[in-house]
Design a protein around this motif. Sequence first.
Motif, PDB file in Angstrom:
ATOM      1  N   LEU A  92       7.682  23.148  11.622  1.00  0.00           N
ATOM      2  CA  LEU A  92       7.782  23.236  10.164  1.00  0.00           C
ATOM      3  C   LEU A  92       6.403  23.082   9.539  1.00  0.00           C
ATOM      4  N   ALA A  93       5.958  24.111   8.834  1.00  0.00           N
ATOM      5  CA  ALA A  93       4.685  24.065   8.128  1.00  0.00           C
ATOM      6  C   ALA A  93       4.974  23.624   6.694  1.00  0.00           C
ATOM      7  N   ALA A  94       4.532  22.431   6.358  1.00  0.00           N
ATOM      8  CA  ALA A  94       4.728  21.895   5.005  1.00  0.00           C
ATOM      9  C   ALA A  94       3.416  21.310   4.527  1.00  0.00           C
ATOM     10  N   VAL A  95       3.094  21.580   3.273  1.00  0.00           N
ATOM     11  CA  VAL A  95       1.836  21.088   2.716  1.00  0.00           C
ATOM     12  C   VAL A  95       2.127  20.057   1.627  1.00  0.00           C
ATOM     13  N   PRO A  96       1.308  19.007   1.542  1.00  0.00           N
ATOM     14  CA  PRO A  96       1.479  18.036   0.457  1.00  0.00           C
ATOM     15  C   PRO A  96       1.144  18.670  -0.883  1.00  0.00           C
ATOM     16  N   GLY A 110       2.969   6.547  -5.019  1.00  0.00           N
ATOM     17  CA  GLY A 110       3.832   5.415  -4.710  1.00  0.00           C
ATOM     18  C   GLY A 110       4.869   5.611  -3.635  1.00  0.00           C
ATOM     19  N   LEU A 111       6.102   5.221  -3.934  1.00  0.00           N
ATOM     20  CA  LEU A 111       7.212   5.279  -2.989  1.00  0.00           C
ATOM     21  C   LEU A 111       8.192   6.363  -3.422  1.00  0.00           C
ATOM     22  N   LEU A 112       7.824   7.601  -3.228  1.00  0.00           N
ATOM     23  CA  LEU A 112       8.651   8.724  -3.670  1.00  0.00           C
ATOM     24  C   LEU A 112       9.922   8.808  -2.833  1.00  0.00           C
ATOM     25  N   ASN A 113      11.050   9.096  -3.503  1.00  0.00           N
ATOM     26  CA  ASN A 113      12.275   9.269  -2.738  1.00  0.00           C
ATOM     27  C   ASN A 113      13.196  10.334  -3.314  1.00  0.00           C
ATOM     28  N   GLY A 114      13.616  10.286  -4.560  1.00  0.00           N
ATOM     29  CA  GLY A 114      14.575  11.248  -5.086  1.00  0.00           C
ATOM     30  C   GLY A 114      13.904  12.488  -5.650  1.00  0.00           C
ATOM     31  N   LEU A 152       0.846  -1.193   0.000  1.00  0.00           N
ATOM     32  CA  LEU A 152       0.000   0.000   0.000  1.00  0.00           C
ATOM     33  C   LEU A 152       0.881   1.242   0.000  1.00  0.00           C
ATOM     34  N   PRO A 153       1.564   1.522  -1.115  1.00  0.00           N
ATOM     35  CA  PRO A 153       2.483   2.662  -1.137  1.00  0.00           C
ATOM     36  C   PRO A 153       1.755   3.989  -0.992  1.00  0.00           C
ATOM     37  N   ALA A 154       2.374   4.874  -0.208  1.00  0.00           N
ATOM     38  CA  ALA A 154       1.777   6.190   0.024  1.00  0.00           C
ATOM     39  C   ALA A 154       2.877   7.240   0.119  1.00  0.00           C
ATOM     40  N   GLY A 155       3.424   7.613  -1.010  1.00  0.00           N
ATOM     41  CA  GLY A 155       4.470   8.632  -1.037  1.00  0.00           C
ATOM     42  C   GLY A 155       3.886  10.012  -1.206  1.00  0.00           C
ATOM     43  N   THR A 156       4.573  11.002  -0.660  1.00  0.00           N
ATOM     44  CA  THR A 156       4.118  12.383  -0.724  1.00  0.00           C
ATOM     45  C   THR A 156       5.309  13.303  -0.937  1.00  0.00           C
ATOM     46  N   VAL A 157       5.152  14.291  -1.798  1.00  0.00           N
ATOM     47  CA  VAL A 157       6.089  15.397  -1.858  1.00  0.00           C
ATOM     48  C   VAL A 157       5.436  16.537  -1.094  1.00  0.00           C
ATOM     49  N   LEU A 158       6.154  17.037  -0.098  1.00  0.00           N
ATOM     50  CA  LEU A 158       5.679  18.152   0.716  1.00  0.00           C
ATOM     51  C   LEU A 158       6.477  19.395   0.363  1.00  0.00           C
ATOM     52  N   ARG A 159       5.867  20.562   0.557  1.00  0.00           N
ATOM     53  CA  ARG A 159       6.558  21.824   0.278  1.00  0.00           C
ATOM     54  C   ARG A 159       6.451  22.744   1.477  1.00  0.00           C
TER      55      ARG A 159
END
Length: 167
Positions: free
Chosen positions: A120-124, A129-133, A98-105
């Motif tokens: 730290l205030a960060a929003v998705p 999937g499996l975000l990494n790089g 059950l991949p759940a990747g997120t890029v936050l800013r």
Amino acid sequence: NLVRFDGADRKSLAPVSRRRSGDFALGLALDGDGRVYAAASEGGEPGWKRGTASSIKVLSPDLEEIASIPAPFPSLNGICFDGRGGLLMASSNFSFLLPAGTVLRASPEALVRAIGGEPLAAVPVFRDGLLNGLCVLPDGSALAGNTLNTVWRLDADGLAAGRLLKP
């Protein structure tokens, strides 16, 4: 460990400073002032995967610590600055079922507040999937890599602009 090298050319590089920044330092980014940001974890693999011991270390160009910002995101990996000075952070649960990747800013203003001690205030801004790089491109957009063989291009607002590669 982070190591800063210096020298007249690449053949004469030598270590000039070192900094231990947790058990893991998986993502590195430079801001416009030359400060180094490192996605770090003190909690070994379990703490890293849960996000209970993750932080963003803010270091001077000589690797002296300026701040340690708690970043309670699971499996914090790649980080980069976008074209507007916001910090993008790739987080994932590393569950292949059950991949759940997120890029936050985190906005530039949120980073200043966090360096000053606020949470730290960060929003998705993107999920897959499996975000990494992560890496920023000259136009300010970014590439986000997914362990599940996908690379996404994110526009300056962090929104998905399109899937580039699926081998």
